[in-house]
Write a protein that holds these residues in place. Sequence first.
Motif, PDB file in Angstrom:
ATOM      1  N   THR A   1       0.810  -1.224   0.000  1.00  0.00           N
ATOM      2  CA  THR A   1       0.000   0.000   0.000  1.00  0.00           C
ATOM      3  C   THR A   1       0.847   1.280   0.000  1.00  0.00           C
ATOM      4  OG1 THR A   1      -0.276  -0.428   2.336  1.00  0.00           O
ATOM      5  CG2 THR A   1      -2.212  -0.751   0.972  1.00  0.00           C
ATOM      6  N   SER A   2       1.991   1.257   0.680  1.00  0.00           N
ATOM      7  CA  SER A   2       2.796   2.484   0.714  1.00  0.00           C
ATOM      8  C   SER A   2       3.411   2.783  -0.657  1.00  0.00           C
ATOM      9  CB  SER A   2       3.874   2.414   1.790  1.00  0.00           C
ATOM     10  OG  SER A   2       4.709   1.331   1.544  1.00  0.00           O
ATOM     11  N   ARG A   3       3.782   1.736  -1.397  1.00  0.00           N
ATOM     12  CA  ARG A   3       4.306   1.980  -2.749  1.00  0.00           C
ATOM     13  C   ARG A   3       3.177   2.368  -3.702  1.00  0.00           C
ATOM     14  NH1 ARG A   3       8.351  -2.228  -5.021  1.00  0.00           N
ATOM     15  NH2 ARG A   3       9.525  -1.394  -3.265  1.00  0.00           N
TER      16      ARG A   3
ATOM     17  N   ALA B   1      -5.998 -11.784  -5.914  1.00  0.00           N
ATOM     18  CA  ALA B   1      -6.338 -12.587  -4.732  1.00  0.00           C
ATOM     19  C   ALA B   1      -5.202 -12.547  -3.724  1.00  0.00           C
ATOM     20  CB  ALA B   1      -6.610 -14.030  -5.155  1.00  0.00           C
ATOM     21  N   LEU B   2      -4.119 -11.837  -4.090  1.00  0.00           N
ATOM     22  CA  LEU B   2      -2.960 -11.748  -3.204  1.00  0.00           C
ATOM     23  C   LEU B   2      -2.809 -10.343  -2.656  1.00  0.00           C
ATOM     24  CD1 LEU B   2      -0.267 -13.581  -5.374  1.00  0.00           C
ATOM     25  CD2 LEU B   2      -1.343 -14.475  -3.316  1.00  0.00           C
ATOM     26  N   LYS B   3      -2.087 -10.219  -1.560  1.00  0.00           N
ATOM     27  CA  LYS B   3      -1.707  -8.878  -1.098  1.00  0.00           C
ATOM     28  C   LYS B   3      -0.240  -8.882  -0.682  1.00  0.00           C
ATOM     29  CE  LYS B   3      -3.635  -9.435   3.528  1.00  0.00           C
ATOM     30  NZ  LYS B   3      -4.621  -9.014   4.479  1.00  0.00           N
ATOM     31  N   LYS B   4       0.365  -7.725  -0.758  1.00  0.00           N
ATOM     32  CA  LYS B   4       1.772  -7.587  -0.383  1.00  0.00           C
ATOM     33  C   LYS B   4       1.795  -7.127   1.053  1.00  0.00           C
ATOM     34  CE  LYS B   4       6.178  -7.224  -1.952  1.00  0.00           C
ATOM     35  NZ  LYS B   4       6.753  -6.121  -2.691  1.00  0.00           N
ATOM     36  N   ILE B   5       2.440  -7.931   1.920  1.00  0.00           N
ATOM     37  CA  ILE B   5       2.400  -7.579   3.345  1.00  0.00           C
ATOM     38  C   ILE B   5       3.721  -7.008   3.833  1.00  0.00           C
ATOM     39  CG2 ILE B   5       0.492  -9.059   4.087  1.00  0.00           C
ATOM     40  CD1 ILE B   5       2.627 -11.197   4.778  1.00  0.00           C
ATOM     41  N   LYS B   6       4.770  -7.146   3.011  1.00  0.00           N
ATOM     42  CA  LYS B   6       6.074  -6.609   3.416  1.00  0.00           C
ATOM     43  C   LYS B   6       6.507  -5.596   2.373  1.00  0.00           C
ATOM     44  CE  LYS B   6      10.105  -9.087   3.755  1.00  0.00           C
ATOM     45  NZ  LYS B   6      10.807 -10.361   3.933  1.00  0.00           N
ATOM     46  N   ASN B   7       6.860  -4.410   2.795  1.00  0.00           N
ATOM     47  CA  ASN B   7       7.300  -3.388   1.842  1.00  0.00           C
ATOM     48  C   ASN B   7       8.776  -3.603   1.530  1.00  0.00           C
ATOM     49  OD1 ASN B   7       7.164  -1.225   0.148  1.00  0.00           O
ATOM     50  ND2 ASN B   7       7.330   0.318   1.762  1.00  0.00           N
TER      51      ASN B   7
END
Length: 238
Positions: free
Chosen positions: A130-132, A160-166
């Motif tokens: 989300t931050s990117r 269907a995926l999410k990024k949890i680590k920036n």
Amino acid sequence: MLRTMLNLLYPSICRACSKKLGDFNRNICSECAGKIKERLPPFCLKCGKQIGEDPAPADICQDCRNNEPHFDRAWSACIYEGTLKNLIHDFKYNRITCLSADFASLMTGFMKKHGIGKDSQVIVSVPMHTSRLFRREINHSDVLASSLGKRLGIPYTGSALKKIKNTSEQNKLGRQERIKNLCSSFSIKNSSRILNKNILLVDDLFTTGSTVNECSKILKASGAGQIEVITLARGYSV
Ligand SMILES: [Zn+2]
Ligand SMILES: [Zn+2]
């Protein structure tokens, strides 16, 4: 009629050479499109690397023999160089999102030729943290997946995926660093959508394959069926 009038008033331009185009549905002129090179087989049956030049040609490349990928098969439509490289840069960093239609057209042409995605039921894009996303405003992989879905007749309703680590930008890292950087950086957002479904995983570039491999790992662990990866472009040497 309306399209013709709009085209006369606001002619679209080629996004590569700025030449005026007579067709509102295209963003690349035929001359520039002719400079985009399609990748040619033989490909590694796993990662899609061109293996014809190998000293001892084999169906599966050495990288995949050493570390079997989590996806079932990966493909890349075009060579990442020159005109296409510049267009992808504009698409990603200058937010020229209209190019997704031209890119999807290149990808579907290649897919048809090689019988890719015939059994795909769900399209999954590579998510962005989300931050990117806040900084970039668009997730290019999402935009590409949506255009591709329209052409393939598979509705795309978000990854269907999410990024949890920036994580750090992958393009600044070496192969081993890329793998380490991505470790546990994705999670599943909606497992019911992918459970026992054949997946078409979409992204713009295939570099070492560590991003799509990490996505495939979590998709398989969450019950996905076959995973085919399709990317728009890949460099000569990979
Ligand atoms: Zn042009
Ligand atoms: Zn391979």
